[in-house]
Motif scaffolding. Structure first.
Motif, PDB file in Angstrom:
ATOM      1  N   ARG A  67      21.512 -19.467  23.894  1.00 25.92           N
ATOM      2  CA  ARG A  67      22.590 -18.731  22.934  1.00 25.92           C
ATOM      3  C   ARG A  67      23.754 -18.045  23.560  1.00 25.92           C
ATOM      4  O   ARG A  67      24.931 -17.957  22.892  1.00 25.92           O
ATOM      5  CB  ARG A  67      21.832 -17.879  22.171  1.00 25.92           C
ATOM      6  CG  ARG A  67      20.567 -18.502  21.297  1.00 25.92           C
ATOM      7  CD  ARG A  67      21.008 -19.077  20.117  1.00 25.92           C
ATOM      8  NE  ARG A  67      19.844 -19.650  19.472  1.00 25.92           N
ATOM      9  CZ  ARG A  67      20.032 -21.082  18.778  1.00 25.92           C
ATOM     10  NH1 ARG A  67      21.043 -21.500  18.521  1.00 25.92           N
ATOM     11  NH2 ARG A  67      19.038 -21.252  18.122  1.00 25.92           N
ATOM     12  N   VAL A  68      23.305 -17.367  24.591  1.00 27.49           N
ATOM     13  CA  VAL A  68      24.298 -16.335  25.250  1.00 27.49           C
ATOM     14  C   VAL A  68      25.254 -17.008  26.104  1.00 27.49           C
ATOM     15  O   VAL A  68      26.526 -16.661  26.348  1.00 27.49           O
ATOM     16  CB  VAL A  68      23.406 -15.140  25.883  1.00 27.49           C
ATOM     17  CG1 VAL A  68      24.566 -14.077  26.418  1.00 27.49           C
ATOM     18  CG2 VAL A  68      22.625 -14.559  24.924  1.00 27.49           C
ATOM     19  N   ARG A  69      24.765 -17.707  26.654  1.00 26.72           N
ATOM     20  CA  ARG A  69      25.677 -18.493  27.879  1.00 26.72           C
ATOM     21  C   ARG A  69      26.716 -19.472  27.390  1.00 26.72           C
ATOM     22  O   ARG A  69      27.615 -19.747  28.015  1.00 26.72           O
ATOM     23  CB  ARG A  69      24.703 -19.210  28.873  1.00 26.72           C
ATOM     24  CG  ARG A  69      25.466 -19.716  30.350  1.00 26.72           C
ATOM     25  CD  ARG A  69      24.536 -20.296  31.007  1.00 26.72           C
ATOM     26  NE  ARG A  69      25.405 -20.739  32.342  1.00 26.72           N
ATOM     27  CZ  ARG A  69      24.933 -21.753  33.003  1.00 26.72           C
ATOM     28  NH1 ARG A  69      23.787 -22.477  32.808  1.00 26.72           N
ATOM     29  NH2 ARG A  69      25.712 -22.360  33.838  1.00 26.72           N
ATOM     30  N   ARG A  70      26.532 -19.871  26.159  1.00 31.57           N
ATOM     31  CA  ARG A  70      27.677 -20.826  25.276  1.00 31.57           C
ATOM     32  C   ARG A  70      29.198 -20.433  26.137  1.00 31.57           C
ATOM     33  O   ARG A  70      29.403 -19.307  25.897  1.00 31.57           O
ATOM     34  CB  ARG A  70      27.388 -20.513  24.105  1.00 31.57           C
ATOM     35  CG  ARG A  70      26.640 -21.530  23.436  1.00 31.57           C
ATOM     36  CD  ARG A  70      26.799 -21.428  21.928  1.00 31.57           C
ATOM     37  NE  ARG A  70      25.819 -20.689  21.294  1.00 31.57           N
ATOM     38  CZ  ARG A  70      26.042 -20.501  20.019  1.00 31.57           C
ATOM     39  NH1 ARG A  70      26.928 -21.051  19.221  1.00 31.57           N
ATOM     40  NH2 ARG A  70      25.119 -19.478  19.262  1.00 31.57           N
ATOM     41  N   ARG A  71      29.688 -21.285  26.437  1.00 34.36           N
ATOM     42  CA  ARG A  71      31.150 -21.070  26.916  1.00 34.36           C
ATOM     43  C   ARG A  71      32.134 -21.976  26.105  1.00 34.36           C
ATOM     44  O   ARG A  71      31.938 -22.970  25.722  1.00 34.36           O
ATOM     45  CB  ARG A  71      31.407 -21.293  28.321  1.00 34.36           C
ATOM     46  CG  ARG A  71      30.405 -20.446  28.935  1.00 34.36           C
ATOM     47  CD  ARG A  71      30.403 -20.410  30.520  1.00 34.36           C
ATOM     48  NE  ARG A  71      29.529 -19.758  31.268  1.00 34.36           N
ATOM     49  CZ  ARG A  71      29.801 -18.701  31.665  1.00 34.36           C
ATOM     50  NH1 ARG A  71      30.700 -18.051  31.697  1.00 34.36           N
ATOM     51  NH2 ARG A  71      28.490 -18.061  32.234  1.00 34.36           N
ATOM     52  N   ALA A  90      25.493  -9.286  28.808  1.00 38.97           N
ATOM     53  CA  ALA A  90      24.821 -10.451  29.125  1.00 38.97           C
ATOM     54  C   ALA A  90      25.593 -12.025  29.204  1.00 38.97           C
ATOM     55  O   ALA A  90      25.360 -12.821  30.040  1.00 38.97           O
ATOM     56  CB  ALA A  90      24.041 -10.666  27.964  1.00 38.97           C
ATOM     57  N   LYS A  91      26.652 -11.826  28.743  1.00 39.22           N
ATOM     58  CA  LYS A  91      27.682 -13.186  28.671  1.00 39.22           C
ATOM     59  C   LYS A  91      28.322 -13.237  30.101  1.00 39.22           C
ATOM     60  O   LYS A  91      28.914 -14.394  30.365  1.00 39.22           O
ATOM     61  CB  LYS A  91      28.500 -13.145  27.639  1.00 39.22           C
ATOM     62  CG  LYS A  91      28.160 -13.192  26.247  1.00 39.22           C
ATOM     63  CD  LYS A  91      29.327 -13.407  25.251  1.00 39.22           C
ATOM     64  CE  LYS A  91      28.734 -13.493  23.928  1.00 39.22           C
ATOM     65  NZ  LYS A  91      29.626 -13.442  22.782  1.00 39.22           N
ATOM     66  N   GLN A  92      28.337 -11.893  30.631  1.00 40.28           N
ATOM     67  CA  GLN A  92      29.029 -12.028  32.266  1.00 40.28           C
ATOM     68  C   GLN A  92      28.050 -12.346  33.144  1.00 40.28           C
ATOM     69  O   GLN A  92      28.511 -12.953  34.302  1.00 40.28           O
ATOM     70  CB  GLN A  92      29.456 -10.758  32.404  1.00 40.28           C
ATOM     71  CG  GLN A  92      30.776 -10.482  31.650  1.00 40.28           C
ATOM     72  CD  GLN A  92      31.315  -8.981  32.060  1.00 40.28           C
ATOM     73  OE1 GLN A  92      31.483  -8.717  33.330  1.00 40.28           O
ATOM     74  NE2 GLN A  92      31.531  -8.189  31.138  1.00 40.28           N
ATOM     75  N   GLN A 120      26.346 -14.969  35.569  1.00 34.97           N
ATOM     76  CA  GLN A 120      26.790 -16.232  35.992  1.00 34.97           C
ATOM     77  C   GLN A 120      25.508 -17.175  35.872  1.00 34.97           C
ATOM     78  O   GLN A 120      25.899 -18.359  35.604  1.00 34.97           O
ATOM     79  CB  GLN A 120      27.395 -16.047  37.342  1.00 34.97           C
ATOM     80  CG  GLN A 120      28.738 -15.380  37.173  1.00 34.97           C
ATOM     81  CD  GLN A 120      29.737 -15.916  36.432  1.00 34.97           C
ATOM     82  OE1 GLN A 120      29.983 -17.249  36.476  1.00 34.97           O
ATOM     83  NE2 GLN A 120      30.266 -15.161  35.458  1.00 34.97           N
ATOM     84  N   TRP A 127      18.658 -16.986  26.590  1.00 33.76           N
ATOM     85  CA  TRP A 127      20.055 -16.834  27.187  1.00 33.76           C
ATOM     86  C   TRP A 127      20.701 -18.004  27.658  1.00 33.76           C
ATOM     87  O   TRP A 127      21.926 -18.417  27.371  1.00 33.76           O
ATOM     88  CB  TRP A 127      19.775 -15.733  28.668  1.00 33.76           C
ATOM     89  CG  TRP A 127      21.309 -15.649  29.253  1.00 33.76           C
ATOM     90  CD1 TRP A 127      22.260 -14.642  28.979  1.00 33.76           C
ATOM     91  CD2 TRP A 127      21.687 -16.385  30.409  1.00 33.76           C
ATOM     92  NE1 TRP A 127      23.064 -14.831  29.741  1.00 33.76           N
ATOM     93  CE2 TRP A 127      22.893 -15.809  30.558  1.00 33.76           C
ATOM     94  CE3 TRP A 127      21.347 -17.517  31.028  1.00 33.76           C
ATOM     95  CZ2 TRP A 127      23.663 -16.453  31.631  1.00 33.76           C
ATOM     96  CZ3 TRP A 127      22.163 -18.183  32.013  1.00 33.76           C
ATOM     97  CH2 TRP A 127      23.271 -17.425  32.392  1.00 33.76           C
ATOM     98  N   GLU A 176      25.870  -7.277  24.662  1.00 32.01           N
ATOM     99  CA  GLU A 176      25.892  -8.582  24.532  1.00 32.01           C
ATOM    100  C   GLU A 176      27.024  -9.158  25.293  1.00 32.01           C
ATOM    101  O   GLU A 176      26.739 -10.199  26.097  1.00 32.01           O
ATOM    102  CB  GLU A 176      26.150  -8.700  23.096  1.00 32.01           C
ATOM    103  CG  GLU A 176      26.358 -10.306  22.584  1.00 32.01           C
ATOM    104  CD  GLU A 176      26.572 -10.491  21.282  1.00 32.01           C
ATOM    105  OE1 GLU A 176      27.057 -11.676  20.923  1.00 32.01           O
ATOM    106  OE2 GLU A 176      26.497  -9.846  20.281  1.00 32.01           O
ATOM    107  N   SER A 177      28.201  -8.405  25.515  1.00 30.55           N
ATOM    108  CA  SER A 177      29.155  -8.929  26.437  1.00 30.55           C
ATOM    109  C   SER A 177      28.728  -8.943  27.752  1.00 30.55           C
ATOM    110  O   SER A 177      29.220  -9.659  28.669  1.00 30.55           O
ATOM    111  CB  SER A 177      30.478  -8.328  25.972  1.00 30.55           C
ATOM    112  OG  SER A 177      30.456  -6.980  26.495  1.00 30.55           O
TER     113      SER A 177
END
Length: 75
Positions: free
Chosen positions: A71-75, A38-40, A42, A68, A35-36
């Motif tokens: 949900r995942v890209r949220r910053r 996937a958050k990387q 860009q 993605w 999960e972390s």
């Protein structure tokens, strides 16, 4: 690849796949979890429809680009 590093980080490969099942992009990142990793990621490559997070050649997590982005890209 995939070996433990300081702090428990592992090297994940993030593959972006198109509608034909072909890989359009691949990048390696060091992360504590899939999960972390996937958050990387860009940005999404042109034509990509799904994202696969792999460790040692095995798919650990798979998601659609829409998921993605929302949900995942949220910053």
């Amino acid at each position: 690849m995939g070996s433990d590093q300081e702090g428990g980080l592992k090297t994940y490969e993030i593959k972006q796949i198109d509608s034909h099942g072909d890989m359009v992009s691949s990048v390696q990142v060091d992360a504590e979890s899939g999960e972390s990793a996937a958050k990387q990621l860009q940005q999404v490559a042109d034509g990509a429809e799904s994202i696969k997070v792999c460790l040692d050649g095995n798919v650990m997590n798979e998601m659609g680009v829409d998921y993605w982005l929302k949900r995942v890209r949220r910053r």
